[in-house]
Each structure stands twice: as structure tokens, then as C-alpha cells.
Scaffold this motif. Structure first.
Motif, mmCIF file in Angstrom:
data_model
loop_
_atom_site.group_PDB
_atom_site.id
_atom_site.type_symbol
_atom_site.label_atom_id
_atom_site.label_comp_id
_atom_site.label_asym_id
_atom_site.label_seq_id
_atom_site.Cartn_x
_atom_site.Cartn_y
_atom_site.Cartn_z
ATOM 1 N N LYS A 62 5.154 19.453 -18.527
ATOM 2 C CA LYS A 62 6.004 18.787 -17.579
ATOM 3 C C LYS A 62 5.860 17.319 -17.777
ATOM 4 N N HIS A 63 5.197 16.700 -18.866
ATOM 5 C CA HIS A 63 4.918 15.305 -19.225
ATOM 6 C C HIS A 63 4.074 14.748 -18.090
ATOM 7 N N GLU A 64 3.406 15.471 -17.542
ATOM 8 C CA GLU A 64 2.430 15.093 -16.401
ATOM 9 C C GLU A 64 1.082 14.542 -17.025
ATOM 10 N N LEU A 65 0.642 13.427 -16.793
ATOM 11 C CA LEU A 65 -0.637 12.758 -17.143
ATOM 12 C C LEU A 65 -1.788 13.510 -16.780
ATOM 13 N N ILE A 66 -2.626 14.088 -17.718
ATOM 14 C CA ILE A 66 -3.617 14.909 -17.278
ATOM 15 C C ILE A 66 -5.026 14.683 -17.720
ATOM 16 N N GLY A 67 -5.175 13.412 -18.667
ATOM 17 C CA GLY A 67 -6.343 13.051 -19.334
ATOM 18 C C GLY A 67 -5.836 11.785 -20.408
ATOM 19 N N ILE A 68 -7.039 11.285 -20.923
ATOM 20 C CA ILE A 68 -7.132 10.070 -21.987
ATOM 21 C C ILE A 68 -7.785 10.661 -23.084
ATOM 22 N N ILE A 69 -7.671 10.644 -24.373
ATOM 23 C CA ILE A 69 -8.368 10.584 -25.290
ATOM 24 C C ILE A 69 -8.537 9.444 -26.226
ATOM 25 N N SER A 70 -9.603 8.992 -26.530
ATOM 26 C CA SER A 70 -9.975 7.838 -27.376
ATOM 27 C C SER A 70 -10.812 8.009 -28.658
ATOM 28 N N PHE A 125 -4.111 1.361 -19.535
ATOM 29 C CA PHE A 125 -3.879 2.089 -18.325
ATOM 30 C C PHE A 125 -2.551 2.809 -18.387
ATOM 31 N N PRO A 126 -2.587 4.046 -18.189
ATOM 32 C CA PRO A 126 -1.127 4.603 -18.259
ATOM 33 C C PRO A 126 -0.499 4.286 -16.887
ATOM 34 N N ILE A 127 1.116 4.346 -16.881
ATOM 35 C CA ILE A 127 1.771 4.224 -15.942
ATOM 36 C C ILE A 127 2.576 5.451 -15.505
ATOM 37 N N VAL A 128 2.420 5.849 -14.461
ATOM 38 C CA VAL A 128 3.167 7.038 -13.815
ATOM 39 C C VAL A 128 3.930 7.005 -12.876
ATOM 40 N N GLU A 129 5.175 7.520 -12.682
ATOM 41 C CA GLU A 129 6.165 7.569 -11.658
ATOM 42 C C GLU A 129 6.524 8.864 -11.648
ATOM 43 N N ASN A 130 6.517 9.208 -10.345
ATOM 44 C CA ASN A 130 6.951 10.660 -9.734
ATOM 45 C C ASN A 130 6.305 11.653 -10.461
ATOM 46 N N GLY A 131 5.060 11.237 -10.543
ATOM 47 C CA GLY A 131 4.195 12.331 -11.241
ATOM 48 C C GLY A 131 4.320 12.557 -12.867
ATOM 49 N N LYS A 132 5.108 11.651 -13.530
ATOM 50 C CA LYS A 132 5.493 11.842 -14.780
ATOM 51 C C LYS A 132 4.919 10.198 -15.614
ATOM 52 N N LEU A 133 4.516 10.670 -16.833
ATOM 53 C CA LEU A 133 4.163 9.541 -17.569
ATOM 54 C C LEU A 133 4.974 8.734 -18.076
ATOM 55 N N VAL A 134 5.276 7.406 -17.807
ATOM 56 C CA VAL A 134 6.449 6.628 -18.039
ATOM 57 C C VAL A 134 6.132 5.582 -19.175
ATOM 58 N N GLY A 135 4.777 5.430 -19.200
ATOM 59 C CA GLY A 135 4.565 4.079 -20.006
ATOM 60 C C GLY A 135 2.920 3.818 -19.844
#
Length: 155
Positions: A62-70, A125-135
């Protein structure tokens, strides 16, 4: 009946106001390389090298942010495997990613975001709007913003 100052009104008339982008959303990247939880670490490493990035967000269907991998997460997985002389049995993004991800508001002032980078020692830092990753905003994006603003305000 008050006296109106000629200089004050003239000063106000000559004041030029221009919109200067000062929000995180004005400088964030929106075309992101993202990863899925079932991606293999080798695939992530290939992408990090190919796109010259140091990490990326992990999203669900659903394109929702659930983590970061580096890069560091990948190196740790490789190092642990080699140190113990064992094959990487669980070499998926889900096993290596950071799950507790701090995000930043796209409406945040770019200078406040710069301070957040200094305080947190994070690279992005990720930017999330309405539960979705936007940037995503990175330290490099903050530097680009500073150079762009230098031409407007800095002497």
C-alpha cells in the motif's frame, strides 16, 4: 488625527516580498528507490551501488512506510555471516531493516529540519502523508536548500 510619516510609507511601498521555499516539501526527493521486506540483501546492495544511495525506505504493497534499510544494515548482515563463517540464512530486508523509523513533516521549516539532522545524526528522514510515503529529505537536500537560499538572503 495622526501624522503619517512619509519615510515609513515609502519604505513599505518599496518592500519587495518574494516567495522563498522554506519547507521540507520544497526540497525533498519524491522519486525514491524503495525496497520490500522480502527483497534479498544482495539486491539491496546492488541498488545502493547502482543508484549511489546510502539507504532507502521499505514500504508495503500500500506504499506505507514500514522501515529503512541502509548500507550499515547490509554491512552488519554480511559481517555477522562472515564472522561466524555461516551462510546468510535470513538475508531479507525484513530481517535487517530498522523498523522504528522517525519521520519528518513536509511542512517543517528547512532550518528546523537541519537542526533535527544535527540532533539525530541521521542521514535521511522519510516524509509520510495520510499513511503513505511521499518523499524523503536528506542531509544533501538541506545543503542544496542552503545554497539556493544563499542567493536570496545571505550577504
Amino acid at each position: 488625527m495622526g501624522i503619517k510619516s512619509f519615510l515609513a510609507s515609502r519604505k513599505n511601498q518599496n518592500k519587495i516580498t518574494t516567495h522563498m521555499p522554506l519547507k521540507v516539501s520544497d526540497y525533498m526527493s519524491t522519486k525514491l528507490i524503495t525496497f520490500k521486506t522480502d527483497d534479498k540483501i544482495e539486491t539491496v546492495i546492488d541498488s545502493l551501488i547502482k543508484y549511489r544511495i546510502s539507504g532507502g525506505p521499505v514500504v508495503n504493497s500500500k506504499h506505507e512506510l514500514i522501515g529503512i534499510i541502509s548500507e550499515g544494515d547490509c554491512i552488519k548482515q554480511l559481517s555477522d555471516s562472515r564472522y561466524h563463517n555461516l551462510p546468510m540464512t535470513n538475508n531479507t530486508v525484513e530481517a535487517c531493516m530498522i523498523k522504528n523509523v522517525e519521520t519528518i513533516d513536509g511542512n517543517m521549516n528547512i532550518f528546523d529540519a537541519a537542526n533535527k539532522f544535527l540532533e539525530s545524526k541521521r542521514r535521511r528522514f522519510p516524509i509520510v502523508e495520510n499513511g503513505k510515503l511521499v518523499g524523503q529529505i536528506s542531509q544533501k537536500d538541506i545543503l542544496k536548500a542552503a545554497l539556493a537560499l544563499k542567493g536570496h538572503d545571505w550577504k
